[in-house]
Design a protein around this motif. Structure first.
Motif, short mmCIF file in Angstrom:
data_model
loop_
_atom_site.label_atom_id
_atom_site.label_comp_id
_atom_site.label_asym_id
_atom_site.label_seq_id
_atom_site.Cartn_x
_atom_site.Cartn_y
_atom_site.Cartn_z
N THR A 191 3.62 4.87 11.39
CA THR A 191 4.01 5.77 10.30
C THR A 191 4.86 5.04 9.27
OG1 THR A 191 4.00 7.62 11.85
CG2 THR A 191 5.15 7.96 9.77
N PHE A 192 5.77 4.20 9.75
CA PHE A 192 6.61 3.41 8.85
C PHE A 192 5.76 2.45 8.01
CE2 PHE A 192 8.91 -0.62 8.19
CZ PHE A 192 9.93 -0.16 7.36
N ILE A 193 4.78 1.82 8.67
CA ILE A 193 3.91 0.86 7.96
C ILE A 193 3.07 1.58 6.90
CG2 ILE A 193 1.93 -0.68 8.25
CD1 ILE A 193 3.07 -1.41 10.99
N GLN A 194 2.56 2.74 7.25
CA GLN A 194 1.71 3.48 6.31
C GLN A 194 2.46 3.86 5.04
OE1 GLN A 194 -1.53 4.05 6.56
NE2 GLN A 194 -1.77 3.16 8.60
N LYS A 195 3.76 4.00 5.13
CA LYS A 195 4.56 4.39 3.96
C LYS A 195 5.03 3.20 3.13
CE LYS A 195 6.18 8.72 5.96
NZ LYS A 195 7.36 9.54 6.38
N GLN A 196 4.68 1.99 3.57
CA GLN A 196 5.06 0.81 2.81
C GLN A 196 4.15 0.64 1.59
OE1 GLN A 196 7.86 -1.13 3.65
NE2 GLN A 196 8.07 0.69 4.94
N PRO A 197 4.69 0.19 0.46
CA PRO A 197 3.88 -0.01 -0.76
C PRO A 197 3.07 -1.30 -0.68
CG PRO A 197 6.14 -0.65 -1.18
CD PRO A 197 6.12 -0.09 0.22
N ASN A 198 2.19 -1.36 0.32
CA ASN A 198 1.42 -2.58 0.55
C ASN A 198 0.01 -2.17 0.96
OD1 ASN A 198 0.35 -5.04 1.20
ND2 ASN A 198 1.69 -5.41 2.96
N ALA A 199 -0.95 -2.45 0.14
CA ALA A 199 -2.33 -2.03 0.41
C ALA A 199 -2.90 -2.72 1.65
CB ALA A 199 -3.22 -2.33 -0.79
N ASN A 200 -2.29 -3.80 2.07
CA ASN A 200 -2.81 -4.58 3.19
C ASN A 200 -2.62 -3.87 4.53
OD1 ASN A 200 -4.11 -6.88 4.15
ND2 ASN A 200 -2.18 -7.83 4.76
N GLN A 201 -1.79 -2.81 4.53
CA GLN A 201 -1.52 -2.13 5.79
C GLN A 201 -2.66 -1.21 6.21
OE1 GLN A 201 -1.15 1.31 5.55
NE2 GLN A 201 -1.13 1.39 3.35
N ALA A 202 -3.59 -0.90 5.31
CA ALA A 202 -4.66 0.04 5.63
C ALA A 202 -5.57 -0.53 6.72
CB ALA A 202 -5.49 0.33 4.38
N GLY A 203 -5.98 0.32 7.65
CA GLY A 203 -6.92 -0.09 8.67
C GLY A 203 -6.32 -0.34 10.03
N LEU A 204 -5.00 -0.32 10.15
CA LEU A 204 -4.39 -0.54 11.46
C LEU A 204 -4.69 0.60 12.42
CD1 LEU A 204 -0.83 -2.02 10.75
CD2 LEU A 204 -2.85 -3.19 11.60
N ASP A 205 -4.99 1.79 11.87
CA ASP A 205 -5.26 2.93 12.74
C ASP A 205 -6.57 2.78 13.51
OD1 ASP A 205 -6.76 3.06 10.48
OD2 ASP A 205 -6.56 5.23 10.19
N LYS A 206 -7.37 1.74 13.18
CA LYS A 206 -8.61 1.53 13.93
C LYS A 206 -8.31 1.18 15.39
CE LYS A 206 -9.22 -3.44 13.17
NZ LYS A 206 -10.03 -4.49 12.54
N TYR A 207 -7.10 0.68 15.65
CA TYR A 207 -6.74 0.34 17.02
C TYR A 207 -6.42 1.58 17.85
CZ TYR A 207 -6.65 -4.53 15.64
OH TYR A 207 -7.01 -5.77 15.19
N LEU A 208 -6.29 2.72 17.21
CA LEU A 208 -6.08 3.97 17.95
C LEU A 208 -7.38 4.44 18.60
CD1 LEU A 208 -3.72 6.03 15.62
CD2 LEU A 208 -3.17 5.07 17.85
N PHE A 209 -8.46 4.42 17.83
CA PHE A 209 -9.74 4.95 18.33
C PHE A 209 -10.84 3.89 18.39
CE2 PHE A 209 -7.50 8.45 16.19
CZ PHE A 209 -7.37 9.31 17.26
N GLY A 210 -10.55 2.68 17.94
CA GLY A 210 -11.51 1.59 18.01
C GLY A 210 -12.49 1.60 16.85
N GLN A 211 -12.99 0.43 16.55
CA GLN A 211 -14.00 0.29 15.50
C GLN A 211 -14.85 -0.91 15.85
OE1 GLN A 211 -12.40 0.49 11.55
NE2 GLN A 211 -14.34 0.01 10.57
N ALA A 212 -15.89 -0.66 16.64
CA ALA A 212 -16.72 -1.75 17.15
C ALA A 212 -17.42 -2.52 16.05
CB ALA A 212 -17.75 -1.19 18.13
#
Length: 375
Positions: free
Chosen positions: A118-139
């Motif tokens: 949640t802290f990372i998602q609120k950072q002004p950095n576009a590079n943080q997008a996509g980390l949530d794939k580790y919650l449900f996986g993205q083969a």
């Protein structure tokens, strides 16, 4: 897309080939290692480790600022190992049981990991997008280097299993005896647990934190229904895990908007359900069939014993008796009587029955055996 089209795509399409190989290898290694978790009654271990890996992913990203897969998985591995050793420490240093320790670490690390995400998602950095794939996986993000890494880990796992097979068996079935033989139980335990952590971390990218425990446990639970041999169980669990990965990937690829990770878990669950129902030794279906057969056999023996006590009061065992005598007997049914006739224990003449010599001798043996058992 039918099955033949899928087979052609596996050989011709780089992405699909990579995902299929990756999920098959992942299923095989998690199935093998999951067998030890299931037999040690640590079914929550995979869930706890996978959730404990989440803070490591987030911290690795905060430190490096990059979404490099290897870096994030190293962070997950470190976090998972820390969570595992905390679990061991809680169990050995306190009076809490293992399931309580696993639940505590699972909730603590996962809550901390979600807070960091949640802290990372609120950072002004576009590079943080996509980390949530580790919650449900993205083969679909698997690349050839990931598959090679999985293959290397699987190879190392096989080598370790072969080298320490005797020690692992002793750890599973008689830890105290292993201690008396001079084996370092703590080292062996740490070794197998570390490989379980490593396998779980490798699967986070494919299946995700939430579902990874199912990949560890489902193939092993299915394999356990088919055998009492550890070696066969490990082999079957690897086979079920690999097939789950392949079939799950095929189903996901043949349909639109189907995530590969959840489909793989569903396929693995189907293996579990089929095993629970149709396994010859432990399956519910065959258990029910055996129960019905045993109940019918008991009814036949009870009816035959009742007839024996009646026939014993007469000079001739073939003395005819009316079937009405049996009507008030609890174990009597028309099917039971017909079974006794088919076995040549009883003869029927209209509404009269009489014991044959074979039936009388069989009933006498049963009666004598019962008396011995009572003594």
């Amino acid at each position: 897309m039918d099955f033949l089209d899928y087979i052609q795509l596996v050989f011709n399409d780089y992405t699909l080939r990579t995902i299929t190989l990756g999920t098959a290898i992942l299923g095989a290694v998690t199935g093998m290692l999951g067998s030890f978790a299931v037999l040690r009654k640590q079914s929550l271990l995979g869930d706890a480790i996978s959730h404990a890996a989440l803070p490591g992913i987030a911290i690795a990203f905060l430190i490096t600022g990059a979404k490099d897969t290897n870096t994030l998985l190293i962070g997950a591995l470190i976090s998972g190992l820390i969570g595992t050793f905390w679990i061991r420490g809680i169990i050995t240093k306190t009076h809490l049981k293992s399931d309580t320790a696993l639940g505590l670490i699972l909730s603590l690390f996962f809550g901390f990991g979600m807070l960091l995400l949640t802290f990372i998602q609120k950072q002004p950095n576009a590079n943080q997008a996509g980390l949530d794939k580790y919650l449900f996986g993205q083969a679909a993000t698997l690349v050839e280097s990931d598959v090679w890494l999985m293959a290397i880990v699987t190879g190392l796992c096989l080598i370790v299993l072969l080298l320490f097979w005797k020690e692992f068996k002793l750890l599973l079935f008689d830890k105290d005896y292993a201690k008396t033989l001079g084996f370092n139980i703590k080292t062996i335990d740490v070794l197998i647990t570390s490989f379980i952590v490593l396998a779980i971390v490798l699967g986070l990218q494919t299946v995700g934190v939430v579902l990874m425990s199912a990949m560890l446990l489902a193939p092993a639970a299915a394999a356990r229904q088919w055998t009492n041999s550890l070696s066969r169980m490990v082999f079957l669990a690897a086979l079920f895990g690999a097939f789950s990965g392949v079939f799950g990937t095929a189903i996901s690829a043949s349909q639109n908007n189907l995530s590969t990770g959840p489909v793989i878990v569903i396929v693995a669950s189907v293996f579990v359900i089929v095993s629970f129902i149709f396994s010859p030794s432990r399956g519910l279906l065959f258990r029910q069939i055996r129960f019905i057969a045993n109940r019918r056999d008991l009814e036949q023996k009870k009816t035959l014993a009742f007839m024996y006590h009646i026939a014993k009061t007469h000079d001739s065992i073939s003395h005819p008796h009316t079937i009405k005598i049996l009507n008030n007997f609890q174990g009597f049914t028309r099917k039971t009587l017909q079974k006794l006739v088919d076995k040549d224990y009883v003869t029927i003449d209209g509404t009269m029955w009489s014991l044959t010599q074979k039936g009388f001798d069989t009933a006498s043996n049963l009666f004598n055996q019962q008396n011995k058992d009572d003594e």
